[in-house]
Design a protein around this motif. Sequence first.
Motif, short mmCIF file in Angstrom:
data_model
loop_
_atom_site.label_atom_id
_atom_site.label_comp_id
_atom_site.label_asym_id
_atom_site.label_seq_id
_atom_site.Cartn_x
_atom_site.Cartn_y
_atom_site.Cartn_z
N HIS A 169 0.83 -1.20 0.00
CA HIS A 169 0.00 0.00 0.00
C HIS A 169 0.86 1.25 0.00
CE1 HIS A 169 -3.64 -2.35 1.53
NE2 HIS A 169 -3.98 -1.82 0.39
N LEU A 170 1.92 1.25 0.76
CA LEU A 170 2.80 2.42 0.82
C LEU A 170 3.50 2.64 -0.51
CD1 LEU A 170 4.34 2.23 4.38
CD2 LEU A 170 2.73 3.89 3.53
N LYS A 172 2.29 1.85 -3.41
CA LYS A 172 1.25 2.40 -4.27
C LYS A 172 1.06 3.88 -3.97
CE LYS A 172 -2.15 1.24 -7.21
NZ LYS A 172 -3.50 1.71 -6.82
N SER A 173 1.07 4.23 -2.70
CA SER A 173 0.95 5.64 -2.32
C SER A 173 2.07 6.47 -2.93
CB SER A 173 1.03 5.79 -0.80
OG SER A 173 -0.18 5.43 -0.21
N VAL A 176 1.44 6.96 -6.64
CA VAL A 176 0.38 7.93 -6.90
C VAL A 176 0.91 9.34 -6.63
CG1 VAL A 176 -1.86 8.76 -6.11
CG2 VAL A 176 -1.50 6.35 -6.49
N GLN A 177 1.71 9.48 -5.59
CA GLN A 177 2.28 10.80 -5.28
C GLN A 177 3.16 11.29 -6.42
OE1 GLN A 177 4.20 10.51 -1.43
NE2 GLN A 177 2.71 11.96 -0.66
N LEU A 180 0.90 12.46 -9.21
CA LEU A 180 0.26 13.72 -8.86
C LEU A 180 1.25 14.88 -8.94
CD1 LEU A 180 -2.01 12.70 -5.87
CD2 LEU A 180 -2.73 13.48 -8.09
N PHE A 183 1.51 15.83 -12.53
CA PHE A 183 0.32 16.57 -12.97
C PHE A 183 0.36 18.00 -12.45
CE2 PHE A 183 -1.22 13.36 -15.27
CZ PHE A 183 -2.07 12.42 -14.73
N GLU A 184 0.78 18.15 -11.19
CA GLU A 184 0.82 19.48 -10.60
C GLU A 184 1.81 20.36 -11.34
OE1 GLU A 184 3.43 20.93 -8.53
OE2 GLU A 184 2.22 22.74 -8.23
N ARG A 186 2.67 20.06 -14.47
CA ARG A 186 2.07 20.36 -15.77
C ARG A 186 1.04 21.47 -15.65
NH1 ARG A 186 -1.53 17.59 -20.18
NH2 ARG A 186 -2.95 19.35 -20.18
N ASP A 187 0.22 21.42 -14.60
CA ASP A 187 -0.78 22.46 -14.39
C ASP A 187 -0.12 23.80 -14.11
OD1 ASP A 187 -3.03 20.23 -12.60
OD2 ASP A 187 -2.81 20.67 -14.74
N LEU A 190 1.09 25.21 -17.31
CA LEU A 190 -0.05 25.67 -18.11
C LEU A 190 -0.53 27.03 -17.62
CD1 LEU A 190 -1.99 24.83 -20.35
CD2 LEU A 190 -3.47 23.89 -18.60
N LEU A 191 -0.61 27.18 -16.30
CA LEU A 191 -1.06 28.45 -15.75
C LEU A 191 -0.05 29.56 -16.01
CD1 LEU A 191 -2.74 27.49 -12.38
CD2 LEU A 191 -3.82 28.33 -14.42
N ASN A 194 -0.58 30.62 -19.42
CA ASN A 194 -1.79 31.45 -19.43
C ASN A 194 -1.47 32.87 -19.05
OD1 ASN A 194 -3.82 29.86 -20.28
ND2 ASN A 194 -4.56 29.29 -18.24
#
Lengths: 231, 220
Positions: A169-170, A172-173, A176-177, A180, A183-184, A186-187, A190-191, A194
């Motif tokens: 589980h750890l 996997k955590s 996922v981190q 994320l 993604f952060e 990339r965002d 993008l901003l 902008n």
Amino acid sequence: MHCELSMITASAQLCLLVCLTLTAGLTLGLGSNQDVEFTFLLPAGSAECFYQTTARNDSMEVEYQVIAGSSLAVGFVLISPSGYQLVSDHRSSEGIHTVEPTEDGDYRLCFDNSFSKLSEKMVFFEVIINSQSGTGGGQEEWADIAMTESMVEYKLDDIRASIDSVHRHLEKSRQVQAVLRAFEARDRYLLEDNLWRVSFWSCLNLFVMLTVAVTQVYMLRRFFDTKRVRT
Amino acid sequence: MMLSVPAAGVLLLLAWIHPGDGLYFHIGETEKKCFIEEIPDETMVIGKYRTQLWDKQTSSFLPSTPGLGMHVEIKDPDTKIILSRQYGSDGRFTFTSHTPGEHQICLHSNSTKMALFAGGKLRVHLDIQVGEHTNNYPEIAAKDKLTELQLRVRQLLDQVEQIQKEQNYQRYREERFRMTSESTNQRVLWWSIAQTLILIVTGIWQMKHLKSFFEAKKLV
């Protein structure tokens, strides 16, 4: 004699009851690592205060963050039980403060939104108390209520399987981190793009507006000049 | 052994509703205080509160009278009311979320007797536990007959499971945020281009109109 025996037993039971109640009350009240967090709405033009009880020589950490609201800022004050103002943040969007050692009494945390007439703020705050005194909290009591470890009736395999499950589980955590985090990033890019685009097009807009205004005024004047030249 | 049953009862009651000497705040008579909990779905939340009333004679806060209760209202992320109930002066409310998002927990007193509040405010001690903090480990130990080591491992497993649930929820939130950002990006671009074009067209039209106007009025 029978009556005497039952009376003694009754008083012993009463004593036991009182002891148990006191212990339960104390252990429930005392938390070794107490963590309180709240997210609340602070209406426009008002202030809200929260009070936290601490014992002597504990350490208290207060962290707050404004989540929503037009300017994302509130005023924050932290007042000790003796009335001394320890922290005063004027219009900040986040803050983290530690009080160590704490006094015995109630600390007052106040969030102030009186400078804003229209927008209500959503504020998240967290109070973490690390108690020097007190036992290990809830976990120390488990020795009494859990079953006694008789021999080693569960195999090491069971423990190993549980630890494996936690490990998976750890892992996997962590994965996922990482996703994320990508993604952060990339965002964020993008901003930032902008921002550049908004700035550029706004400047261009302003330039076009001024050009058009100047052209209009110039052409109008030319009409009248042409007329005079003709006649 | 006759008293052991009420003793156990008292202990259970104390554990059940006693929120501890934690955070408290003051609430006025008609005031409503709302707290927001952003939680993933299928998560249990337990809230405990304890009220105290200002007593003028002793100039201190005393446990409030039984008649004074609190009305608890809980809304889900779609602002649908999932719990709306009256509780006594000490209460415990619990709910399980079925949609992920911001749940709103609102408290206000149901007092109709104005005299009770005349002194000032009501002090409310509040404690909200979310997710694996709602598990009652003594109860689990008794039910599954676990030893202390097994109980600690069980707690670890519950904590990790909750972390994973929160991360899945965070991934879902991040995706929504990304869609909003991209749509904002598109909108900003197209509106800017449209605005520039409109400005140029308006300028040209104005000039043409004015020219024909002046020619009609025989000024040019």
